[in-house]
Structures are given as C-alpha cells and as structure tokens.
Design a protein around this motif. Sequence first.
Motif, short mmCIF file in Angstrom:
data_model
loop_
_atom_site.label_atom_id
_atom_site.label_comp_id
_atom_site.label_asym_id
_atom_site.label_seq_id
_atom_site.Cartn_x
_atom_site.Cartn_y
_atom_site.Cartn_z
N SER A 50 -6.53 7.99 -3.40
CA SER A 50 -5.41 7.05 -3.28
C SER A 50 -5.93 5.64 -3.02
N ILE A 51 -5.03 4.69 -3.09
CA ILE A 51 -5.39 3.28 -2.92
C ILE A 51 -5.95 3.02 -1.52
N GLU A 52 -5.59 3.85 -0.54
CA GLU A 52 -6.11 3.67 0.81
C GLU A 52 -7.62 3.86 0.87
N PHE A 53 -8.17 4.67 -0.05
CA PHE A 53 -9.61 4.92 -0.09
C PHE A 53 -10.33 3.96 -1.04
N THR A 54 -9.71 3.64 -2.16
CA THR A 54 -10.38 2.83 -3.18
C THR A 54 -10.11 1.34 -3.06
N GLY A 55 -9.01 0.98 -2.38
CA GLY A 55 -8.60 -0.41 -2.33
C GLY A 55 -7.86 -0.79 -3.60
N GLY A 56 -7.08 -1.86 -3.55
CA GLY A 56 -6.34 -2.30 -4.72
C GLY A 56 -5.04 -2.97 -4.34
N SER A 57 -4.21 -3.18 -5.34
CA SER A 57 -2.91 -3.84 -5.13
C SER A 57 -1.79 -2.84 -5.38
N GLN A 58 -0.71 -3.00 -4.64
CA GLN A 58 0.43 -2.10 -4.77
C GLN A 58 1.72 -2.92 -4.84
N PHE A 59 2.58 -2.51 -5.76
CA PHE A 59 3.87 -3.17 -5.94
C PHE A 59 4.97 -2.12 -5.87
N THR A 60 6.05 -2.44 -5.20
CA THR A 60 7.19 -1.54 -5.10
C THR A 60 8.43 -2.28 -5.59
N VAL A 61 9.07 -1.70 -6.59
CA VAL A 61 10.29 -2.29 -7.16
C VAL A 61 11.47 -1.46 -6.70
N THR A 62 12.41 -2.06 -6.02
CA THR A 62 13.58 -1.35 -5.49
C THR A 62 14.85 -1.83 -6.21
N GLY A 63 15.96 -1.17 -5.87
CA GLY A 63 17.24 -1.55 -6.45
C GLY A 63 17.41 -1.14 -7.90
N LEU A 64 16.74 -0.07 -8.31
CA LEU A 64 16.82 0.39 -9.69
C LEU A 64 17.87 1.48 -9.84
N GLU A 65 18.18 1.81 -11.06
CA GLU A 65 19.13 2.88 -11.35
C GLU A 65 18.42 3.97 -12.16
N ALA A 66 18.76 5.21 -11.87
CA ALA A 66 18.17 6.33 -12.60
C ALA A 66 18.77 6.39 -14.01
N PRO A 67 17.99 6.86 -14.99
CA PRO A 67 16.59 7.27 -14.88
C PRO A 67 15.65 6.07 -14.93
N ILE A 68 14.53 6.18 -14.24
CA ILE A 68 13.56 5.09 -14.15
C ILE A 68 12.44 5.33 -15.17
N GLN A 99 0.53 1.08 -8.50
CA GLN A 99 -0.76 0.79 -7.89
C GLN A 99 -1.73 0.36 -8.98
N THR A 100 -2.49 -0.67 -8.71
CA THR A 100 -3.43 -1.20 -9.70
C THR A 100 -4.78 -1.45 -9.06
N ASP A 101 -5.73 -1.89 -9.89
CA ASP A 101 -7.01 -2.35 -9.36
C ASP A 101 -6.76 -3.59 -8.51
N GLN A 102 -7.82 -4.02 -7.85
CA GLN A 102 -7.70 -5.22 -7.02
C GLN A 102 -7.38 -6.43 -7.90
N LEU A 103 -6.31 -7.13 -7.58
CA LEU A 103 -5.89 -8.31 -8.34
C LEU A 103 -6.05 -9.56 -7.48
N THR A 104 -6.17 -10.71 -8.16
CA THR A 104 -6.21 -11.98 -7.43
C THR A 104 -4.79 -12.35 -7.00
N ASP A 105 -4.69 -13.34 -6.12
CA ASP A 105 -3.37 -13.78 -5.67
C ASP A 105 -2.53 -14.27 -6.84
N ALA A 106 -3.16 -14.99 -7.76
CA ALA A 106 -2.42 -15.50 -8.92
C ALA A 106 -1.93 -14.35 -9.79
N GLN A 107 -2.80 -13.37 -10.01
CA GLN A 107 -2.40 -12.22 -10.82
C GLN A 107 -1.28 -11.44 -10.15
N SER A 108 -1.34 -11.30 -8.82
CA SER A 108 -0.29 -10.57 -8.10
C SER A 108 1.07 -11.25 -8.26
N ARG A 109 1.06 -12.59 -8.19
CA ARG A 109 2.33 -13.31 -8.37
C ARG A 109 2.87 -13.11 -9.78
#
Length: 330
Positions: A50-68, A99-109
């Motif tokens: 998991s990302i906790e072991f490998t490091g990286g960036s994580q994004f969570t998108v909420t407020g969606l409707e099924a099916p996703i 979850q993705t590889d480690q991204l820069t601040d600009a890439q995260s935005r």
Amino acid sequence: MRSMNQLGNDLYSGKTSFPFVGRRRLWFLIAAILVVASALVPVFRPIQFSIEFTGGSQFTVTGLEAPIDQLTATTAVQSVVPDATTKVATVGDTAVRVQTDQLTDAQSREVTVALADAYNVPESEVSASFIGPSWGADVTRQSLWGLAIFLALTFLILALYFRTWKMSVSAIIGLVDVLVITIGVYALFGFEISPAAVIGFLTILSYALYDTTVVFDKIRENTSEDGEVSGRTFGESVNLAVNQTLVRSINTTVVAILPTGAILFIGLVWVGAQTLTDLSLAIFVGTIVAAYSTLFVASPLYSLLRENEPAIKTRDQRVLDARSLAGIPA
C-alpha cells in the motif's frame, strides 16, 4: 452418519483416529510444497504494498453518484502525468480513492483539477494527501521489528511454559508456515499489504499460537502420563492428543471465520472500507491456515523431534516388543 458429538467421543477415546503423526511425511511434503509455492509467487506476481509502505500521492473524490467509473479517474490522472501508475478503488457508493506515484505540488494541483472536471464535481470535493518514502520505510522497519519481537517472545514463553525448546521450535516453524502461506495468498490474488494487513498478520499469529498451545498442552498431558506400563508409543500419544483436540480446533476455526467472513463481505462489498477489508482478509485467510498448520505441521514435527531421544526411543521399542510378543500388529 455419526453426529459431531459421537465423532468427538470416538476421537477422544481413540476409537477413531486420523494419522496426523503416522503420515507426517505426506503432510510435511504438502506443507513444503505450499511454502515453496507461496515463496515463489512474488517472483511471478510481485507483492502489492500500500501507499503507506511505498509512499506516493492519494486523492479522494467525494459527492459522486453510483455507479462510479474507475477508468475515469485513471484517464484524468494520466492526462496530467502520462506515465503515472494509478490504483483506483471505490469507497462506498459516493467516493473514489486514487493512489499514484509521488507527484510534485504542481502536478497534484493539476490532478485535483482534472479529477474534479472528470467527475463533474467542485474542486472542494477532491482532497489530496502525500506520504513520503521515509515514512513508508519507517512503517516497514517497525513492522519487521514487531514481527521479530513477537517470534522471539513466543519462543521464550513456550520454552518456559512447556519446559522444552523442541515445542518452541515446532510452534515457531508452524507460525512461519502460517505467515508465508498467508502472504503468498495475498500476492497470488493481488491483494495489497497495508498497515492494517500487518496488524491482521500479527493477529492470526496470535490465534495460531493459541491453537498450538492448546494442542501442545494436551500432548504434554498425554505424554507425561506415559509410564512404563503404557501401551502407546510417544508418537501414538501425540497423535491421540491431536485427535482429542481436533473437534475443538474445527469448532474454534469455524466460529472465528464466520464473523470475520461477514466483516470481510461488509467491508469489501457494502461499505467499501479498505482498512476493514485488509484487516478481516488477513484474519480470514490466516485463521484457516493456522488451523491446518497446528494439526499437520507443528504437532507431527514435535513428535519427530522427540522420538529420537534415548529414553523415548528405548520405551517405544519396549512397547513394540511387547506387542510383538502378544501377537499384536505394529
């Protein structure tokens, strides 16, 4: 067909007996095949951490409707970082985690904006977090230290309790057997090893230790009662003890996996809680493997380690000679 109660009585009295010790070469061969196969699985299908072991960036998108649609998230991320490795999972019916590889601040935005546009939600519904590689390395190191300390304490406590290091060795080998096979199952089916899964691994090792201790306690009781007039060899006393605790082991295992399986189903299908799924999956798989290991690995191995002791070897030969004189088949 006999009831479970009648079967338990027959197993306890020795009227019915399963050859755990008598056919130990077969059980050891099967165990060796399972361990080797489990150890080789990561060669062909690497273990997913998991990302906790490998490091990286994580994004969570909420407020969606099924099916996703999970592919939407992958496409959005790769529109910003074409060569990014992504792992996408739905969280319940209204959110998706990327979850993705480690991204820069600009890439995260840019990824945050891309995900918001792709799912047609405000940017405020997209949260981003970052886990550095040093934190993941620290988690890995602490997990390995926890495992090493657990095994060392297990060896010491069992040696003191049973007053023989051979029971400790048998138990530790059984625990390692459980751990290797459980991790092999994780790798084979592509499950991620997360901190919650590590907690699950330590939990199932504790369960395996409990199961092994109960069986070993009965073995000690049977073998300590074997005096000069006993009609059983050491191996037969061990086998009788395992059979006498067999129904208890089966019942305990079933009682343990039913609620764990229910939690796994709820976490995987209904709630979508990753931590709940990781923890319950480790316990579900490990509990089954632990029951097998206690019966078919640890107990027969202990018998093997003790049977060549001079005193036990002499008494076993005396029992066999007495049977031969009485015309009883060996």
